[in-house]
Design an enzyme around this catalytic site. Structure first.
Site, PDB file in Angstrom:
ATOM      1  N   ASP A 155       0.390  -3.359  11.946  1.00 49.92           N
ATOM      2  CA  ASP A 155       0.856  -3.701  10.595  1.00 49.92           C
ATOM      3  C   ASP A 155       1.244  -5.182  10.564  1.00 49.92           C
ATOM      4  O   ASP A 155       2.228  -5.596  11.173  1.00 49.92           O
ATOM      5  CB  ASP A 155       2.059  -2.822  10.226  1.00 49.92           C
ATOM      6  CG  ASP A 155       2.456  -3.004   8.776  1.00 49.92           C
ATOM      7  OD1 ASP A 155       2.462  -2.012   8.039  1.00 49.92           O
ATOM      8  OD2 ASP A 155       2.752  -4.158   8.368  1.00 49.92           O
ATOM      9  N   ARG A 165       0.856  -1.197   0.000  1.00 45.97           N
ATOM     10  CA  ARG A 165       0.000   0.000   0.000  1.00 45.97           C
ATOM     11  C   ARG A 165       0.881   1.233   0.000  1.00 45.97           C
ATOM     12  O   ARG A 165       1.736   1.380   0.865  1.00 45.97           O
ATOM     13  CB  ARG A 165      -0.840   0.029   1.276  1.00 45.97           C
ATOM     14  CG  ARG A 165      -2.128  -0.654   1.163  1.00 45.97           C
ATOM     15  CD  ARG A 165      -3.121  -0.314   2.224  1.00 45.97           C
ATOM     16  NE  ARG A 165      -2.690   0.276   3.465  1.00 45.97           N
ATOM     17  CZ  ARG A 165      -3.517   0.584   4.456  1.00 45.97           C
ATOM     18  NH1 ARG A 165      -4.807   0.354   4.324  1.00 45.97           N
ATOM     19  NH2 ARG A 165      -3.090   1.110   5.565  1.00 45.97           N
ATOM     20  N   THR A 169      -1.278   7.482  -0.656  1.00 47.27           N
ATOM     21  CA  THR A 169      -2.578   7.293  -1.338  1.00 47.27           C
ATOM     22  C   THR A 169      -3.361   6.109  -0.768  1.00 47.27           C
ATOM     23  O   THR A 169      -4.560   5.982  -1.014  1.00 47.27           O
ATOM     24  CB  THR A 169      -2.366   7.034  -2.838  1.00 47.27           C
ATOM     25  OG1 THR A 169      -1.679   5.779  -2.982  1.00 47.27           O
ATOM     26  CG2 THR A 169      -1.544   8.136  -3.490  1.00 47.27           C
TER      27      THR A 169
END
Ligand code: PRP
Ligand code: URA
Length: 209
Positions: free
Chosen positions: A200, A104, A108
């Site tokens: 994460d 990712r 954005t």
């Protein structure tokens, strides 16, 4: 519309709690991801087609069931999806494995694809895409877009934690894909991380932070 299954088995929920805990280190985190993937795979393969064969037991001839056709291909999304691979291969050791690489973009939050290698006979297989996190859904949608160009028999998505936003996006983009997750969390935060989530996943599996 594809089926959405939240696998609320007590063993999965217990392991998921340990996984979410920020004090769980990489070694235990990796083991838990793999164990949860094994348990979820049992549910995700429930409808695999069977055919009848004849075998000989030590006592008699018997008609018995085996999984029919070319069976499965697992496709983990790099990096974190690879953490689920050992766990599913423990149940289906003869499955073939493809890899899709993407990350990712931190600004954005759109997926940036960098790798795709799928089994050459994927058109004869049922595919299960692996990625522990379904956040915005962008990575899963893009991975499935890529896989669909090779026309597999069917595609399922197996994750561990989903955000409502990602689930909505994935079911809208790919209504034919059945989805299996261990938890549907509250929402995304301003950085598109899942709340409460587990942080994460890639960094926690590989100890990169
Ligand atoms: C994580 C995760 C998914 C993606 C989910 O990967 O493993 O692939 O984010 O987010 P999305 O649903 O908003 O697309 P990441 O981009 O951190 O890459 P990595 O596994 O290589 O660290
Ligand atoms: N990717 C992760 O690893 N975790 C999140 O919460 C969102 C995306």
């Amino acid at each position: 519309m594809g089926k959405v299954t939240i696998t609320n088995h007590p063993l999965i929920q217990h392991k998921l709690t340990l996984l979410r805990d920020k004090n769980t280190g990489s070694k235990e985190f990796r083991a838990l991801v793999s164990e949860i993937a094994t348990l979820m795979c049992y549910e995700a393969t429930r409808d695999l087609p069977l055919e009848e064969v004849e075998i000989e037991t030590p006592i008699a001839i018997a008609k018995a069931k085996v999984i029919s056709g070319k069976k499965l291909a697992f496709v983990p999304i790099l990096r974190a999806g690879t953490g689920m691979l050992d766990g599913v291969l423990a149940l289906v050791p003869s499955a073939k494995v493809g890899h899709i690489g993407m990350y990712r973009d931190p600004v954005t939050v759109k997926p940036v694809p960098y790798y795709c290698k799928l089994p050459s006979d994927i058109s004869e297989r049922e595919v299960i895409v692996l990625d522990p996190m379904l956040a915005t859904g962008g990575s899963a949608i893009d991975a499935i877009d890529q896989i669909k160009t090779f026309h597999p028999k069917s595609i399922k998505f197996m994750g561990i934690i989903a955000a409502p936003e990602g689930l909505e996006a994935l079911t809208t983009a790919h209504p034919d894909v059945d989805i299996f997750c261990a938890a549907l969390d509250e929402r995304l935060n301003e950085h598109s991380y899942i709340i409460p989530g587990l942080g994460d996943a890639g960094d926690r599996i590989f100890g990169t932070k």
